[in-house]
Design a protein around this motif. Structure first.
Motif, PDB file in Angstrom:
ATOM      1  N   THR A 124      66.568   6.936  15.299  1.00  0.00           N
ATOM      2  CA  THR A 124      66.379   7.288  13.893  1.00  0.00           C
ATOM      3  C   THR A 124      65.331   8.387  13.792  1.00  0.00           C
ATOM      4  N   ASP A 125      65.657   9.431  13.040  1.00  0.00           N
ATOM      5  CA  ASP A 125      64.660  10.451  12.717  1.00  0.00           C
ATOM      6  C   ASP A 125      63.759   9.894  11.627  1.00  0.00           C
ATOM      7  N   ALA A 135      67.612  13.182   3.767  1.00  0.00           N
ATOM      8  CA  ALA A 135      67.436  11.877   4.403  1.00  0.00           C
ATOM      9  C   ALA A 135      68.512  10.908   3.944  1.00  0.00           C
ATOM     10  N   ASP A 136      68.779   9.918   4.771  1.00  0.00           N
ATOM     11  CA  ASP A 136      69.742   8.869   4.439  1.00  0.00           C
ATOM     12  C   ASP A 136      69.110   7.762   3.611  1.00  0.00           C
ATOM     13  N   ARG A 151      61.293  18.053  13.933  1.00  0.00           N
ATOM     14  CA  ARG A 151      62.104  16.921  14.374  1.00  0.00           C
ATOM     15  C   ARG A 151      62.874  17.265  15.643  1.00  0.00           C
ATOM     16  N   GLN A 152      63.462  18.469  15.657  1.00  0.00           N
ATOM     17  CA  GLN A 152      64.233  18.886  16.823  1.00  0.00           C
ATOM     18  C   GLN A 152      63.369  18.952  18.078  1.00  0.00           C
ATOM     19  N   LYS A 161      70.124   6.889   9.786  1.00  0.00           N
ATOM     20  CA  LYS A 161      69.745   7.729  10.925  1.00  0.00           C
ATOM     21  C   LYS A 161      68.622   8.711  10.630  1.00  0.00           C
ATOM     22  N   ARG A 162      68.345   8.962   9.362  1.00  0.00           N
ATOM     23  CA  ARG A 162      67.208   9.819   9.010  1.00  0.00           C
ATOM     24  C   ARG A 162      66.527   9.210   7.805  1.00  0.00           C
ATOM     25  N   ASP A 183      62.589  20.381   9.852  1.00  0.00           N
ATOM     26  CA  ASP A 183      63.748  20.204  10.731  1.00  0.00           C
ATOM     27  C   ASP A 183      63.422  20.628  12.153  1.00  0.00           C
TER      28      ASP A 183
END
Length: 367
Positions: A47-48, A166-167, A129-130, A9-10, A126
């Motif tokens: 996905t970010d 991050a993922d 992204r928001q 997702k990120r 962050d």
């Protein structure tokens, strides 16, 4: 793991210089559009995406009339100053086709190495992204004080992946994955998965190309850096970006360690500026490497450097190998008189840990 990468997702996506520029040393807008198409498709799956973009020096060479990558620092920085404008403009134009705004985030090693500045960078990314903005991150080459201090944007991307929690990290370049030698050589063996250091035995990684500073050696180093901290990595070619960001059934996967390091512990180990050293004896080194224990004065044999309480120091063994790093609880001047003493031999105000386990990050025996 490939399914996990496909659904992360990120993600941080690093794009190499050769994937963004052409033989005229300007931004290759058609290839950039293809990259943005794939990035936008992945964003459409909730996905970010944070982009780490190389190419500033390469993109500045054409406008400046340079035929070869400059070797002196001043000319590199001049090319980067021009190229950063070119890159940011073209990234913005390409994402504008989808109604997306981009932001340029230029970082130096000093920004990552100092905790407050690293937190500020994290908060900025962050917030972008928001607000639905795509962060385009690059090293601020124009103000680097000793060559390009991160070494390359591969390392920067690994640090950013941890900075933004991050993922996954996706490393894209002109090579379709990891080989045991130059893939142009006969008999070169493709390595689809890396689960441990044993999978990397006998690997001969090469240097960067004509327009980049990276190369397979830096990509391998960055992949290991990210995966050691708990972030899975996919190394693939930019030509296969749609598959890399889609099913992830391309390239080489680097499996992460089971237990992800906290953001602070990863920063302390791999990014923080250090102010000195604590040399420790064999027993203390074994205890630190085992984890879950604080460093006490009794295990210290030497204090090196002039540091204050609250700074990050290297913890080294008797052969000067780094065992770990941590936030020291005393200034060097105080520690000099505490070396090798048991807790019972210390004054009341000196009986707390030199480096508390919560602020101590250690390397395993294999690094």
């Amino acid at each position: 793991m490939r399914q996990y990468l496909a659904n992360a997702k990120r993600i941080v996506v690093k794009i190499g210089s050769s994937s963004l520029t052409n033989e005229a040393h300007t931004v290759d807008t058609s290839r950039l559009d293809e990259i943005v198409d794939a990035l936008t498709a992945r964003m459409g799956r909730d996905t970010d995406v944070i982009v780490v973009s190389s190419g500033a020096v390469a993109a500045g060479m054409g406008p400046l009339g340079l035929k070869q990558r400059p070797t002196d620092l001043a000319t590199k920085q001049a090319a980067a100053a021009v190229g950063q404008v070119e890159l940011a403009h073209e990234w913005g134009k390409s994402f504008a086709r989808y109604g997306r705004t981009v932001a340029q985030v230029l970082l130096t090693a000093g920004d990552i190495g100092v905790r407050d500045r690293a937190r500020n960078a994290q908060r900025t990314i962050d917030r972008l992204r928001q607000m639905g903005t795509v962060p385009i991150i690059n090293e601020n080459d124009t103000v680097a004080t000793s060559e390009f201090h991160f070494g390359d944007n591969d390392r920067l991307s690994a640090l950013v992946a941890h900075l933004v929690w991050a993922d996954a990290l996706i490393l894209l370049s002109d090579v379709d994955g990891l080989y045991d030698r130059n893939p142009a050589e006969p008999g070169a063996r493709f390595i689809p998965e890396v689960r441990s250091a044993a999978d990397l035995e006998g690997i001969d990684a090469g240097d960067g190309g004509s327009v980049g500073t990276g190369g397979m050696a830096s990509k391998l180093s960055a992949a290991r850096l990210a995966s050691r901290g708990g972030v899975p990595v996919l190394m693939a070619s930019t030509a296969s970006i749609s598959q890399a960001l889609g099913t992830a059934q391309v390239g080489t996967v680097f499996h992460p360690k089971d237990n992800r390091l906290s953001a602070w512990k990863f920063w302390a180990l791999y990014a923080a500026d250090t102010a000195g050293k604590l040399r420790i004896d064999a027993g203390a080194a074994q205890a630190v490497r085992s984890g879950g224990t604080s460093l006490l004065p009794v295990g210290i044999t030497e204090v090196l450097g002039d540091f204050d309480a609250g700074q990050i120091v290297d913890i080294v063994d008797e052969s000067d190998e780094i065992v770990g790093r941590g936030e020291v609880g005393y200034p060097a001047s105080s520690l000099q008189g505490m070396i090798g003493k048991k807790t019972s031999e210390l004054a009341e105000e000196q009986r707390r840990a030199v480096v508390h386990t919560d602020y101590l990050s250690y390397f395993s025996a294999r690094g």
